[in-house]
Scaffold this motif. Structure first.
Motif, PDB file in Angstrom:
ATOM      1  N   TYR A  62      13.949 -17.041 -25.706  1.00 57.07           N
ATOM      2  CA  TYR A  62      13.066 -17.068 -26.874  1.00 57.07           C
ATOM      3  C   TYR A  62      12.372 -18.414 -26.986  1.00 57.07           C
ATOM      4  CZ  TYR A  62      11.498 -16.943 -31.718  1.00 57.07           C
ATOM      5  OH  TYR A  62      10.722 -16.997 -32.844  1.00 57.07           O
ATOM      6  N   VAL A  63      13.136 -19.509 -26.866  1.00 60.87           N
ATOM      7  CA  VAL A  63      12.557 -20.852 -26.966  1.00 60.87           C
ATOM      8  C   VAL A  63      11.562 -21.076 -25.830  1.00 60.87           C
ATOM      9  CG1 VAL A  63      13.059 -23.326 -26.840  1.00 60.87           C
ATOM     10  CG2 VAL A  63      14.547 -21.811 -28.176  1.00 60.87           C
ATOM     11  N   LEU A  64      11.925 -20.634 -24.628  1.00 57.36           N
ATOM     12  CA  LEU A  64      11.033 -20.797 -23.482  1.00 57.36           C
ATOM     13  C   LEU A  64       9.707 -20.092 -23.703  1.00 57.36           C
ATOM     14  CD1 LEU A  64      11.127 -22.112 -20.651  1.00 57.36           C
ATOM     15  CD2 LEU A  64      11.786 -19.879 -19.747  1.00 57.36           C
ATOM     16  N   LEU A  65       9.767 -18.898 -24.247  1.00 55.99           N
ATOM     17  CA  LEU A  65       8.540 -18.136 -24.504  1.00 55.99           C
ATOM     18  C   LEU A  65       7.680 -18.789 -25.580  1.00 55.99           C
ATOM     19  CD1 LEU A  65       9.883 -14.456 -24.377  1.00 55.99           C
ATOM     20  CD2 LEU A  65       8.494 -15.645 -22.657  1.00 55.99           C
ATOM     21  N   GLN A  66       8.300 -19.583 -26.451  1.00 54.34           N
ATOM     22  CA  GLN A  66       7.545 -20.251 -27.503  1.00 54.34           C
ATOM     23  C   GLN A  66       6.790 -21.466 -26.985  1.00 54.34           C
ATOM     24  OE1 GLN A  66       7.182 -18.968 -30.470  1.00 54.34           O
ATOM     25  NE2 GLN A  66       8.616 -17.333 -30.111  1.00 54.34           N
ATOM     26  N   ILE A  67       7.259 -22.063 -25.880  1.00 49.46           N
ATOM     27  CA  ILE A  67       6.672 -23.338 -25.453  1.00 49.46           C
ATOM     28  C   ILE A  67       5.865 -23.244 -24.154  1.00 49.46           C
ATOM     29  CG2 ILE A  67       8.471 -24.661 -26.606  1.00 49.46           C
ATOM     30  CD1 ILE A  67       9.813 -25.097 -23.918  1.00 49.46           C
TER      31      ILE A  67
ATOM     32  N   ILE B  11       2.664 -11.259 -35.635  1.00 55.13           N
ATOM     33  CA  ILE B  11       4.019 -10.698 -35.532  1.00 55.13           C
ATOM     34  C   ILE B  11       4.581 -10.909 -34.131  1.00 55.13           C
ATOM     35  CG2 ILE B  11       5.352  -8.563 -35.566  1.00 55.13           C
ATOM     36  CD1 ILE B  11       3.457  -7.569 -37.776  1.00 55.13           C
ATOM     37  N   ALA B  12       3.775 -10.633 -33.108  1.00 63.33           N
ATOM     38  CA  ALA B  12       4.229 -10.757 -31.726  1.00 63.33           C
ATOM     39  C   ALA B  12       4.676 -12.177 -31.409  1.00 63.33           C
ATOM     40  CB  ALA B  12       3.120 -10.327 -30.767  1.00 63.33           C
ATOM     41  N   ASN B  13       3.952 -13.154 -31.947  1.00 66.20           N
ATOM     42  CA  ASN B  13       4.287 -14.532 -31.631  1.00 66.20           C
ATOM     43  C   ASN B  13       5.454 -15.055 -32.448  1.00 66.20           C
ATOM     44  OD1 ASN B  13       2.349 -15.949 -29.577  1.00 66.20           O
ATOM     45  ND2 ASN B  13       1.122 -14.457 -30.689  1.00 66.20           N
ATOM     46  N   TYR B  14       5.612 -14.565 -33.663  1.00 65.44           N
ATOM     47  CA  TYR B  14       6.790 -14.954 -34.432  1.00 65.44           C
ATOM     48  C   TYR B  14       8.051 -14.322 -33.835  1.00 65.44           C
ATOM     49  CZ  TYR B  14       4.771 -17.584 -38.312  1.00 65.44           C
ATOM     50  OH  TYR B  14       4.168 -18.554 -39.068  1.00 65.44           O
ATOM     51  N   VAL B  15       7.943 -13.080 -33.408  1.00 61.29           N
ATOM     52  CA  VAL B  15       9.103 -12.409 -32.829  1.00 61.29           C
ATOM     53  C   VAL B  15       9.417 -12.961 -31.437  1.00 61.29           C
ATOM     54  CG1 VAL B  15       9.975 -10.188 -31.992  1.00 61.29           C
ATOM     55  CG2 VAL B  15       8.760 -10.313 -34.178  1.00 61.29           C
ATOM     56  N   GLY B  16       8.359 -13.311 -30.681  1.00 59.73           N
ATOM     57  CA  GLY B  16       8.598 -13.960 -29.401  1.00 59.73           C
ATOM     58  C   GLY B  16       8.033 -13.257 -28.187  1.00 59.73           C
ATOM     59  N   TYR B  17       7.391 -12.095 -28.375  1.00 60.80           N
ATOM     60  CA  TYR B  17       6.889 -11.384 -27.205  1.00 60.80           C
ATOM     61  C   TYR B  17       5.384 -11.563 -27.000  1.00 60.80           C
ATOM     62  CZ  TYR B  17       5.610  -7.686 -30.600  1.00 60.80           C
ATOM     63  OH  TYR B  17       5.093  -6.991 -31.668  1.00 60.80           O
ATOM     64  N   GLY B  18       4.780 -12.514 -27.725  1.00 65.62           N
ATOM     65  CA  GLY B  18       3.348 -12.756 -27.568  1.00 65.62           C
ATOM     66  C   GLY B  18       2.956 -13.182 -26.173  1.00 65.62           C
ATOM     67  N   PHE B  19       3.884 -13.813 -25.448  1.00 67.72           N
ATOM     68  CA  PHE B  19       3.620 -14.257 -24.079  1.00 67.72           C
ATOM     69  C   PHE B  19       3.171 -13.103 -23.187  1.00 67.72           C
ATOM     70  CE2 PHE B  19       5.076 -14.858 -19.712  1.00 67.72           C
ATOM     71  CZ  PHE B  19       4.506 -16.093 -19.392  1.00 67.72           C
TER      72      PHE B  19
ATOM     73  N   THR C 193       0.320 -22.776 -41.337  1.00 62.78           N
ATOM     74  CA  THR C 193       1.537 -23.470 -40.924  1.00 62.78           C
ATOM     75  C   THR C 193       1.317 -24.153 -39.577  1.00 62.78           C
ATOM     76  OG1 THR C 193       2.464 -21.583 -39.709  1.00 62.78           O
ATOM     77  CG2 THR C 193       2.939 -21.717 -42.086  1.00 62.78           C
ATOM     78  N   ASP C 194       2.048 -25.226 -39.356  1.00 65.25           N
ATOM     79  CA  ASP C 194       1.964 -25.928 -38.075  1.00 65.25           C
ATOM     80  C   ASP C 194       2.314 -24.987 -36.921  1.00 65.25           C
ATOM     81  OD1 ASP C 194       1.269 -28.667 -38.819  1.00 65.25           O
ATOM     82  OD2 ASP C 194       3.230 -28.736 -39.784  1.00 65.25           O
ATOM     83  N   TYR C 195       3.323 -24.151 -37.152  1.00 62.83           N
ATOM     84  CA  TYR C 195       3.784 -23.262 -36.080  1.00 62.83           C
ATOM     85  C   TYR C 195       2.700 -22.270 -35.678  1.00 62.83           C
ATOM     86  CZ  TYR C 195       6.289 -19.630 -33.570  1.00 62.83           C
ATOM     87  OH  TYR C 195       6.663 -18.712 -32.623  1.00 62.83           O
ATOM     88  N   LEU C 196       2.071 -21.629 -36.665  1.00 64.34           N
ATOM     89  CA  LEU C 196       1.070 -20.619 -36.331  1.00 64.34           C
ATOM     90  C   LEU C 196      -0.139 -21.252 -35.662  1.00 64.34           C
ATOM     91  CD1 LEU C 196       0.254 -17.695 -36.326  1.00 64.34           C
ATOM     92  CD2 LEU C 196      -0.670 -17.979 -38.628  1.00 64.34           C
TER      93      LEU C 196
END
Length: 311
Positions: free
Chosen positions: A17-22, A228-236, A258-261
């Motif tokens: 999950y963390v890897l997909l976020q960065i 939604i896809a990016n908060y959940v983690g599958y946006g990649f 938000t900074d995250y979005l």
């Protein structure tokens, strides 16, 4: 042993999950003027031509915004009976003018007879263009008329950018989509226009007929899916043809500023513009978030704020 497997699975899930976020994953996005460099001055986007300052979507409003020095003219577009794209929010004429009927039932030249400042209220609470006599209306010329997109391209040219929201849907939506594509290509405005629509079918149709170098932004439904896809983690694993967003600071009580979005949107090589920002504190927050653009009814306040902040 069972506990170790559960722990390993949990750690692996968190790691993935963390890897997909960065991991950077911008896909098929063209470099465009609607995205700024980190720390740069955000785009000043005049909503409806700055609709708290002058009657929205009229020549008066757009001339004011252009002379003020905004970066982007934002507009709503309706198709007329004679296939002209004009700046007006709803198809129903009584919303902003002194006549009834539909924009799509009138030729553009006929719309020029009416007063599109009829329901405008200024910052002091006055309605300076209410109940104008025929003579008074004529004295304003075309300034109280919806602008014509082709004439805007001819008048303002490439001095500004344009966010063009197609408001029609169904057959009229497809007609509008084809017309704006024709105008963009006729006037070589591919780098200067972002085409938007809240209607997913209209936007999808435009994307289906437009070449890849035409800039588009998300409809609200697809934007929601992206978030939604990016908060959940599958946006990649997803890809979108759109180049960016115009979104509010919050929706249904969910904060979107938000900074995250912003990080996730930029991480996907997209731009984000927030609307409709008329409060100076909200403007400053969007600037701090590194928003690419701020859509406002008060570009005068935003320009002053940017000046005060040293931009």
């Amino acid at each position: 042993m069972k506990k170790k497997i559960i722990l390993f699975t949990l750690v692996a899930f968190i790691f993935i999950y963390v890897l997909l976020q960065i991991i950077p994953y911008g896909k098929n996005k063209i470099t465009n003027a609607f995205r700024i460099e980190t720390g740069s001055r955000p785009l000043v986007i005049a909503h409806g031509g700055a609709k708290l300052m002058n009657p929205e979507n009229t020549w008066m409003a757009y001339d004011y915004a252009y002379e003020l020095g905004v970066d982007v003219l934002e507009m709503d577009l309706q198709i007329t009976k004679d296939n002209q794209l004009v700046t007006y929010h709803n198809n129903e004429l009584e919303d902003m003018s002194n006549t009834a009927g539909l924009v799509s039932e009138h030729n553009y030249v006929d719309l020029k007879k009416y007063n599109f400042g009829e329901n405008f209220t200024d910052l002091q609470g006055y309605q300076p263009y209410k109940n104008l006599s025929l003579e008074e209306r004529e004295s304003f010329g075309d300034s109280l008329t919806p602008a014509n997109l082709e004439e805007m391209f001819q008048k303002y040219g490439k001095d500004v950018l344009y966010i063009c929201e197609l408001k029609n849907y169904g057959d009229l939506g497809q007609k509008s989509a084809q017309k704006i594509l024709d105008l963009i290509q006729q006037y070589n405005m591919e780098e200067y226009v972002c085409v938007a629509s809240f209607d997913q079918d209209t936007l999808n149709y435009f994307i289906s007929i437009a070449p890849d170098n035409i800039i588009t932004s998300f409809d609200m439904g697809t934007a929601t899916n992206f978030i939604i896809a990016n908060y959940v983690g599958y946006g990649f694993f997803l890809n979108y043809p759109q180049a960016g967003f115009q979104i509010p600071m919050d929706k249904f009580g969910i904060p979107l500023a938000t900074d995250y979005l912003v990080y996730k949107i930029h991480h996907n090589n997209m731009f984000v513009h927030y609307w409709t920002i008329n409060d100076v504190e909200d403007m400053e927050k969007c600037i701090q978030l590194n928003a690419d653009g701020i859509i406002t009814d008060r570009p005068d306040l935003l320009i002053q704020l940017l000046h005060d902040l040293g931009y």
